[in-house]
Motif scaffolding. Sequence first.
Motif, PDB file in Angstrom:
ATOM      1  N   ARG A 244     -12.557  43.493 -21.977  1.00 43.18           N
ATOM      2  CA  ARG A 244     -14.011  43.276 -21.904  1.00 43.18           C
ATOM      3  C   ARG A 244     -14.466  43.250 -20.451  1.00 43.18           C
ATOM      4  O   ARG A 244     -15.470  43.878 -20.099  1.00 43.18           O
ATOM      5  CB  ARG A 244     -14.382  41.976 -22.608  1.00 43.18           C
ATOM      6  N   LEU A 245     -13.738  42.533 -19.614  1.00 43.17           N
ATOM      7  CA  LEU A 245     -14.064  42.439 -18.183  1.00 43.17           C
ATOM      8  C   LEU A 245     -14.110  43.828 -17.545  1.00 43.17           C
ATOM      9  O   LEU A 245     -15.064  44.168 -16.844  1.00 43.17           O
ATOM     10  CB  LEU A 245     -13.020  41.566 -17.482  1.00 43.17           C
ATOM     11  N   LEU A 246     -13.105  44.624 -17.807  1.00 36.79           N
ATOM     12  CA  LEU A 246     -13.029  45.951 -17.200  1.00 36.79           C
ATOM     13  C   LEU A 246     -14.058  46.914 -17.769  1.00 36.79           C
ATOM     14  O   LEU A 246     -14.522  47.819 -17.070  1.00 36.79           O
ATOM     15  CB  LEU A 246     -11.607  46.519 -17.348  1.00 36.79           C
ATOM     16  N   ALA A 247     -14.442  46.729 -19.022  1.00 42.64           N
ATOM     17  CA  ALA A 247     -15.450  47.600 -19.634  1.00 42.64           C
ATOM     18  C   ALA A 247     -16.860  47.248 -19.158  1.00 42.64           C
ATOM     19  O   ALA A 247     -17.662  48.127 -18.858  1.00 42.64           O
ATOM     20  CB  ALA A 247     -15.375  47.505 -21.158  1.00 42.64           C
ATOM     21  N   GLU A 248     -17.141  45.953 -19.059  1.00 43.76           N
ATOM     22  CA  GLU A 248     -18.495  45.508 -18.707  1.00 43.76           C
ATOM     23  C   GLU A 248     -18.733  45.431 -17.204  1.00 43.76           C
ATOM     24  O   GLU A 248     -19.861  45.541 -16.756  1.00 43.76           O
ATOM     25  CB  GLU A 248     -18.786  44.152 -19.354  1.00 43.76           C
ATOM     26  N   ARG A 249     -17.669  45.172 -16.430  1.00 45.21           N
ATOM     27  CA  ARG A 249     -17.744  45.078 -14.963  1.00 45.21           C
ATOM     28  C   ARG A 249     -18.820  44.091 -14.495  1.00 45.21           C
ATOM     29  O   ARG A 249     -19.665  44.417 -13.679  1.00 45.21           O
ATOM     30  CB  ARG A 249     -17.977  46.447 -14.339  1.00 45.21           C
ATOM     31  N   PRO A 250     -18.798  42.844 -15.005  1.00 43.89           N
ATOM     32  CA  PRO A 250     -19.806  41.873 -14.575  1.00 43.89           C
ATOM     33  C   PRO A 250     -19.577  41.467 -13.110  1.00 43.89           C
ATOM     34  O   PRO A 250     -18.472  41.615 -12.580  1.00 43.89           O
ATOM     35  CB  PRO A 250     -19.570  40.687 -15.512  1.00 43.89           C
ATOM     36  N   PRO A 251     -20.605  40.926 -12.456  1.00 46.38           N
ATOM     37  CA  PRO A 251     -20.461  40.519 -11.054  1.00 46.38           C
ATOM     38  C   PRO A 251     -19.734  39.174 -10.935  1.00 46.38           C
ATOM     39  O   PRO A 251     -20.298  38.173 -10.492  1.00 46.38           O
ATOM     40  CB  PRO A 251     -21.909  40.434 -10.563  1.00 46.38           C
TER      41      PRO A 251
ATOM     42  N   GLY B  49     -19.236  29.159  -8.975  1.00 53.70           N
ATOM     43  CA  GLY B  49     -19.591  28.473 -10.211  1.00 53.70           C
ATOM     44  C   GLY B  49     -18.766  28.985 -11.373  1.00 53.70           C
ATOM     45  O   GLY B  49     -18.280  30.112 -11.368  1.00 53.70           O
ATOM     46  N   THR B  50     -18.595  28.134 -12.363  1.00 56.24           N
ATOM     47  CA  THR B  50     -17.793  28.527 -13.528  1.00 56.24           C
ATOM     48  C   THR B  50     -18.638  28.412 -14.804  1.00 56.24           C
ATOM     49  O   THR B  50     -19.581  27.631 -14.861  1.00 56.24           O
ATOM     50  CB  THR B  50     -16.526  27.659 -13.673  1.00 56.24           C
ATOM     51  N   SER B  51     -18.261  29.173 -15.782  1.00 60.35           N
ATOM     52  CA  SER B  51     -18.904  29.146 -17.093  1.00 60.35           C
ATOM     53  C   SER B  51     -17.906  29.685 -18.113  1.00 60.35           C
ATOM     54  O   SER B  51     -16.877  30.238 -17.754  1.00 60.35           O
ATOM     55  CB  SER B  51     -20.175  30.012 -17.095  1.00 60.35           C
ATOM     56  N   VAL B  52     -18.221  29.522 -19.385  1.00 62.61           N
ATOM     57  CA  VAL B  52     -17.367  30.088 -20.431  1.00 62.61           C
ATOM     58  C   VAL B  52     -17.629  31.574 -20.485  1.00 62.61           C
ATOM     59  O   VAL B  52     -18.769  32.019 -20.600  1.00 62.61           O
ATOM     60  CB  VAL B  52     -17.642  29.415 -21.794  1.00 62.61           C
ATOM     61  N   TYR B  53     -16.558  32.357 -20.394  1.00 60.89           N
ATOM     62  CA  TYR B  53     -16.673  33.814 -20.473  1.00 60.89           C
ATOM     63  C   TYR B  53     -16.577  34.265 -21.927  1.00 60.89           C
ATOM     64  O   TYR B  53     -17.379  35.045 -22.399  1.00 60.89           O
ATOM     65  CB  TYR B  53     -15.575  34.472 -19.628  1.00 60.89           C
ATOM     66  N   MET B  54     -15.575  33.743 -22.621  1.00 58.47           N
ATOM     67  CA  MET B  54     -15.443  34.022 -24.044  1.00 58.47           C
ATOM     68  C   MET B  54     -14.414  33.089 -24.657  1.00 58.47           C
ATOM     69  O   MET B  54     -13.588  32.508 -23.956  1.00 58.47           O
ATOM     70  CB  MET B  54     -15.062  35.495 -24.304  1.00 58.47           C
ATOM     71  N   THR B  55     -14.517  32.926 -25.967  1.00 60.99           N
ATOM     72  CA  THR B  55     -13.558  32.128 -26.712  1.00 60.99           C
ATOM     73  C   THR B  55     -12.844  33.067 -27.668  1.00 60.99           C
ATOM     74  O   THR B  55     -13.480  33.849 -28.364  1.00 60.99           O
ATOM     75  CB  THR B  55     -14.280  31.001 -27.480  1.00 60.99           C
ATOM     76  N   ILE B  56     -11.521  32.998 -27.648  1.00 61.80           N
ATOM     77  CA  ILE B  56     -10.712  33.911 -28.446  1.00 61.80           C
ATOM     78  C   ILE B  56      -9.841  33.090 -29.395  1.00 61.80           C
ATOM     79  O   ILE B  56      -9.134  32.227 -29.008  1.00 61.80           O
ATOM     80  CB  ILE B  56      -9.800  34.780 -27.567  1.00 61.80           C
TER      81      ILE B  56
END
Length: 147
Positions: A99-106, A140-147
């Motif tokens: 997901r990280l590599l597909a979406e390329r978020p900042p 800063g931190t946040s929840v990226y995803m729950t698996i």
Amino acid sequence: MTTSLSRRATLLAALCIPLPALAAAPTQVTLHKSPQCSCCEDYAAYLRRNGFAVEVQPTHDLATMSREAGVPEEMDGCHLAMIDGYVVEGHVPVEAIRRLLAERPPLRAITLPGMPPGSPGMAGRKREPFTVHAVARDGGTSVYMTI
């Protein structure tokens, strides 16, 4: 004459078929880990099974490397991987990496803190969903995803 046409037709048909060798190269991963850690080797094997090309680099400076990469101490995982400009800390499931590599978020990093039982490369059974955290460029931190 027919043989020569058959050969040409076969050659032309072969040129139109995509070859696996021409497919995209696997994503390169550099995984930094403590020299004596075997679960990190298991995680590297997990990434390889999922199509990544992994180079393992043992280090005694993992905590320092994590701080320099911008990962807060409370988000530390078992090892640090560099994947296509991102830091992936700990036993992060491949779904989150893809997901990280597909979406390329900042983001600076994603991390699965600690060493949760049943996570990729870890022994034991998964007891609860894994919460993968995002580390923003400002720390800063946040929840990226729950698996």
